[in-house]
Design a protein around this motif. Sequence first.
Motif, mmCIF file in Angstrom:
data_model
loop_
_atom_site.group_PDB
_atom_site.id
_atom_site.type_symbol
_atom_site.label_atom_id
_atom_site.label_comp_id
_atom_site.label_asym_id
_atom_site.label_seq_id
_atom_site.Cartn_x
_atom_site.Cartn_y
_atom_site.Cartn_z
ATOM 1 N N UNK A 198 -4.678 2.170 10.602
ATOM 2 C CA UNK A 198 -5.626 2.292 9.510
ATOM 3 C C UNK A 198 -6.937 2.895 9.984
ATOM 4 N N UNK A 199 -7.372 2.524 11.180
ATOM 5 C CA UNK A 199 -8.665 2.986 11.688
ATOM 6 C C UNK A 199 -8.529 4.199 12.595
ATOM 7 N N UNK A 221 -9.698 -5.900 12.254
ATOM 8 C CA UNK A 221 -9.296 -5.569 10.895
ATOM 9 C C UNK A 221 -8.262 -4.465 10.830
ATOM 10 N N UNK A 268 -7.437 7.162 8.652
ATOM 11 C CA UNK A 268 -6.114 6.547 8.614
ATOM 12 C C UNK A 268 -4.988 7.551 8.877
ATOM 13 N N UNK A 301 -6.365 -7.205 1.788
ATOM 14 C CA UNK A 301 -5.245 -7.478 0.890
ATOM 15 C C UNK A 301 -4.562 -8.780 1.243
ATOM 16 N N UNK A 316 0.847 -1.191 0.000
ATOM 17 C CA UNK A 316 0.000 0.000 0.000
ATOM 18 C C UNK A 316 0.880 1.237 0.000
ATOM 19 N N UNK A 372 -9.236 4.075 0.010
ATOM 20 C CA UNK A 372 -8.109 3.846 -0.873
ATOM 21 C C UNK A 372 -7.672 2.405 -0.913
ATOM 22 N N UNK A 373 -7.825 1.726 0.188
ATOM 23 C CA UNK A 373 -7.442 0.315 0.140
ATOM 24 C C UNK A 373 -8.192 -0.400 1.237
ATOM 25 N N UNK A 374 -8.494 -1.628 0.994
ATOM 26 C CA UNK A 374 -9.210 -2.374 2.016
ATOM 27 C C UNK A 374 -8.260 -2.691 3.145
ATOM 28 N N UNK A 375 -8.848 -3.002 4.278
ATOM 29 C CA UNK A 375 -8.041 -3.248 5.475
ATOM 30 C C UNK A 375 -7.249 -4.525 5.354
ATOM 31 N N UNK A 376 -7.759 -5.557 5.956
ATOM 32 C CA UNK A 376 -7.009 -6.800 5.885
ATOM 33 C C UNK A 376 -7.346 -7.557 4.617
ATOM 34 N N UNK A 385 0.006 4.170 0.611
ATOM 35 C CA UNK A 385 -0.400 5.102 1.661
ATOM 36 C C UNK A 385 -0.070 4.578 3.036
ATOM 37 N N UNK A 431 -4.715 -2.331 11.249
ATOM 38 C CA UNK A 431 -3.304 -2.614 11.059
ATOM 39 C C UNK A 431 -2.517 -1.308 11.091
ATOM 40 N N UNK A 443 -5.632 10.761 6.645
ATOM 41 C CA UNK A 443 -6.546 10.724 5.509
ATOM 42 C C UNK A 443 -7.669 11.744 5.701
ATOM 43 N N UNK A 455 -12.285 2.643 3.907
ATOM 44 C CA UNK A 455 -11.797 1.805 2.832
ATOM 45 C C UNK A 455 -11.707 2.556 1.519
#
Lengths: 338, 227
Positions: free
Chosen positions: A98-99, A78, A122, B40, A37, B34-38, A39, A80, A138, B32
């Motif tokens: 991410x969250x 979920x 994010x 990928x 990724x 730009x990219x999905x979480x897990x 980002x 990371x 983000x 989500x």
Amino acid sequence: MREEEAVAFKNISKKHHRRQMPKREVRVLDAPHIVNDYYTNILDWGKNNTLAVALGSEMYLWNANNRNVSKLFEANGNDRPASVAWSENTKFIAVGFLHSKLQLWDAETSKPIRDLEGHSKRVAAIAWNGQMLTSGSHDKSIINHDVRAGRNVICQVKGHRAEICGLKWSRRGNMLSSGGNENHIYVWDSSKMSSSSYLHCFKEHCAAVKALAWCPYDSDVLASGGGTEDKCIKLWNVCGLEWNRHHKEILSGHGFSTSTQQNQLCLWRYPSMTKVGGLDRHASRILHLSQSPDGLTVVSAGADETLRFWDVFGPPINDTPQISNLDNLLSLKISPIR
Amino acid sequence: MPEARDRRVVPADVAAIYTRRRASVLFGSDIYNDSTGSGSTRFGGSGTLLVARDIGVRNENTPLSGANRRGSRRRVSTTRRSALPSWYPRTPLREITAVVRAIERRRTRFGENEGQQSGNLFHTDQHLPNPSVPASGAQLEHNPSVISPNQVSVKLRTPSGCKVPKIMLDIATPTAEESVLTPQKQLLNSIDTVEKVVKEELLKLKRTPSAKKAERDKRVRTLLSMR
């Protein structure tokens, strides 16, 4: 006295002569599940010579001295890590998620210290300035946090119109550069940061700016690299930039590209920006770059799930003060015949 | 009202419908964008990515292509060209320098002389498996010059965890015939034998009931996350 000069001068010229672009990496580490990724900024080499890298939802530490691997934590559900940064005194590790979470970890006890509130999305870019931690998200805002205070937010700045991809403080900590997904770069003055007052706004890039690096020998020079569509400064899809402290060069790591620079590490001489060489060993795009505390080794993380180490910045020019004295002497054009 | 005769009957494109439905679900959640979480990691390593909603903002996770980049969500084929073969057990931050180099050499050799290679394979088979304490006692050394061509000891751990058997291989000193082989070729041969043994072990593990249960759980999780 003359002999010493002559020997020292010979040594310098020998060193310059012997310096060659390495053909391959010195070490490869397995990096399974490293997130592919753009980002994220999930690689950081701390001054204690320990590399912090996030592989999927787990954060690992690799000690470059004894090559020990330890797992710092695993994110829940979920979530990371999206960014990681060692504090300058290497006591803390800041991790953006991410969250939208931003966490501070104690590096010695491997325990979380606190969560830093403020972002709603994010957190993919973080940078330390002494005891202050700056985070970009983000949600388009940049927040300066005082990690010691109960209410951590010092100020929140909204200048970018899209996600913050890169953040770098200047060496003296007086200027902050931020790169956004809308292709703009802002430079902020640390003493007066607000949404309306910034020092510069550069719009020349044609793609997201993730790679930012302040020049170690010219304090007003900032190198920036843009994403895939960028055709500026001859740097295509740059995900990472590292200045060579020992020689006047800059190393760029590349990702998707139609040019030959795809997946390469390129070394450029500064300030001419002529290409010294390229390292084409990663099987897929390069995602992150970081350099060792002694400034001799660069580590690149690739989408091919490897971490590769390159001894590309050395050998160091030893005894710099003596050399500058020697330079001075030579510049006086001391004749060997006295 | 009679149906119009010019109406074409188009077979329902299930994939497209699923894609559109999923896109609408995910667009609703900003995280989500730009990219999905897990996702990928779940979907076999391919980044499942969406174009950012902001106008004029490109998604840096999509590789360059002439095809449409606007609007539609596409499964980007960021197929991970891993440096390691698929059978090699993965361990975070383990040194794989020698393995990567050996594999590269093997690739170039296969390019050079394909016919010759197959004849030399599995010459050292007779000495397998012969567990004995290796000289290094550790994993494959990162420095290839340290490995003597006569003794290559490999300690492998499959990724599934606690009860994994450790496979110790000690490829014995080569016979007179094999000493004709260069150290590089011997290393390549040893890699082939290692590959064979590891594949066998993995098959054995897969057949155990706990492995089957784990796989079933994994499939269930994948399906649930698709909802």
